[in-house]
Design a protein around this motif. Structure first.
Motif: not given
Length: 466
Positions: A421-442
């Motif tokens: 519905d146009g929003r970030l519902a969940g996700g998985i990152l394994l091996g490189d967490l470069t984007q974890v901060g941006a995804l967490a905030r979103t």
């Protein structure tokens, strides 16, 4: 109810939630008379980092949490809450009156009904069998897990995977037995769980999924090379093997039971407070007694038990504002917590569970895990440990969801986000967490996503991170 000068506050539980509350009360300038009753003899510590202590990355004192302004009773157990007289009775004979009581009693490890798990004489665990919940558990495992020790970890959730990784790094020969179809099934999908399994196997861990443990095989502990007689009172027993449901026998000098946790609600239930799966609290973390509150692993808010550090610390922050008056609009609305696990790497540089690099997490002690992750992503180069893992929200898509999925088995990287519905519902990152901060905030903001192509969620400057 707000704190007045010298008002008496009793906190039952000396763990992360209780420590955070005391710290926040002090930071708010509260002049209450605060007493913390804690069963563990240790100073409060960051339980999230116990696996790193077990692995040898940190010494126990490094993960100690800051002491707030409170009188502390370590090694003391609260045995009764007298709500009519507003007092707490402890096992050392002390009686603590209160105007505000905070239950931060945490959770106990779940010990499944396995044959041989308890000694018949005293109901104790056999020698060599440990849960993995407290600092004492961790220190005992450090003493017992010598190089070459045959260790079996029962349970492949977050705690079991953490324990298996730490034991392997100590040089133990580790077998991980998990009843579910995949490791960490609460956080991971099939693809990321398969990659996690490969990573563990690269560390030397033998992984068995869809594998049910039937029981433990034990023998009398020998003293001076001679086993005690069969009639000896309270005979000590030691584990020697784990028996699986298919009849397979796994030799074991050490067994770690990591089958989840259960909220500690006995004290609240005996006091007549409302208890469901946990101690039921409202948006101000108040129980059905206006003078009693609950936070952390023992608290059930809006039907949800979290069992994670982020919600416990956020609840402590909200309760501190409630107790000190604040603006009068303090409410706890639930927490969107991110799970982070570091599985390998150089102890001097590995990204820790709390989200920074290096052996000194002291700067993080006043932060929640998510705050730390976001700050670390903004301030420092991201960790490049291929076994770093983060998971949040619901990573299993529904039929109408959009999914962005980037994977590279050769490099050991796996990225997946689910948009609903146009929003970030969940996700998985394994091996490189470069984007974890941006995804967490979103994800935590729960705001609608922009009109940019969805693949930008997993890219840096428009380029794939593979």
């Amino acid at each position: 109810m707000t704190l007045r000068e010298c008002e008496r506050v009793v906190v039952i539980g000396g763990g992360m939630a209780g420590a955070r509350l005391v710290q926040q009360l002090g930071a708010a300038g509260a002049h209450a008379d605060v007493t913390v009753v804690g069963e563990e003899p240790h100073a409060p510590y960051n339980r999230v980092l116990l696996a790193d202590v077990l692995a040898g990355q940190y010494e126990p004192d490094v993960i100690t949490l800051p002491a707030g302004p409170a009188r502390r009773l370590p090694g003391v157990r609260a045995v009764r809450v007298d709500r009519a007289c507003r007092r707490v009775v402890c096992d050392d004979g002390s009686v603590l009156p209160y105007e505000a009581l905070v239950l931060a009693t945490g959770a106990n490890p779940v010990l499944p009904p396995l044959r041989g798990l308890f000694t018949p004489e005293g109901g104790e665990l056999p020698d060599g069998v440990r849960a993995f919940r407290t600092m004492d558990d961790c220190l005992a495992l450090r003493r017992e897990a010598e190089p070459g020790t045959q260790a079996v970890v029962v349970g492949g959730g977050l705690l079991g995977v953490s324990a298996a990784r730490a034991l392997a790094r100590r040089g133990a020969q580790v077998v991980l037995a998990h009843q579910g179809e995949r490791l960490m099934e609460r956080q991971l999908d099939a693809g990321s769980a398969a990659l996690l399994r490969l990573h563990l196997e690269d560390l030397g861990v033998e992984v068995h999924t869809e594998c049910r443990v039937r029981g433990l095989l034990t023998q009398p502990r020998r003293a001076g090379g001679v086993a005690r007689s069969a009639g000896a009172a309270a005979e000590s027993r030691v584990v020697r093997a784990v028996e699986l449901a298919d009849g397979c026998i796994l030799d074991a000098g050490l067994v770690v039971v990591a089958c989840g946790v259960r909220p500690r609600t006995g004290l609240a239930g005996a006091a007549g407070l409302a208890v469901s799966r946990g101690i039921v609290v409202d948006d101000e973390l108040r129980t059905d007694d206006p003078h009693v509150y609950a936070i952390g692993d023992c608290a059930e808010h809006d039907g949800v038990l979290y069992g994670l550090a982020d919600p416990a610390q956020e609840q402590a922050d909200v309760l501190a504002r409630v107790l000190t008056g604040g603006t009068g609009t303090e409410r706890y609305r639930g927490t969107r917590a991110l799970t982070r696990l570091t599985l390998a790497g150089d102890p001097a540089t590995t990204a820790t569970t709390a989200g920074t690099r290096g052996p000194a997490p002291a700067r993080l002690r006043a932060e929640t895990q998510t705050e730390a992750k976001v700050r670390a992503e903004d301030e420092a180069p991201a960790a490049r440990d291929p076994l770093d893992l983060a998971a949040f929200g619901d990573p299993l898509p529904r039929p109408d969801d959009d999914v962005v999925h980037l994977a590279d088995a050769t490099r050991g990287t796996y990225r997946k986000v689910v948009v609903r519905d146009g929003r970030l519902a969940g996700g998985i990152l394994l091996g490189d967490l470069t984007q974890v901060g941006a995804l967490a905030r979103t994800w935590e903001s729960d705001e609608p996503l922009t009109s940019e192509p969805l693949h930008h969620l997993l890219t840096r400057d428009g380029e794939a991170l593979l």
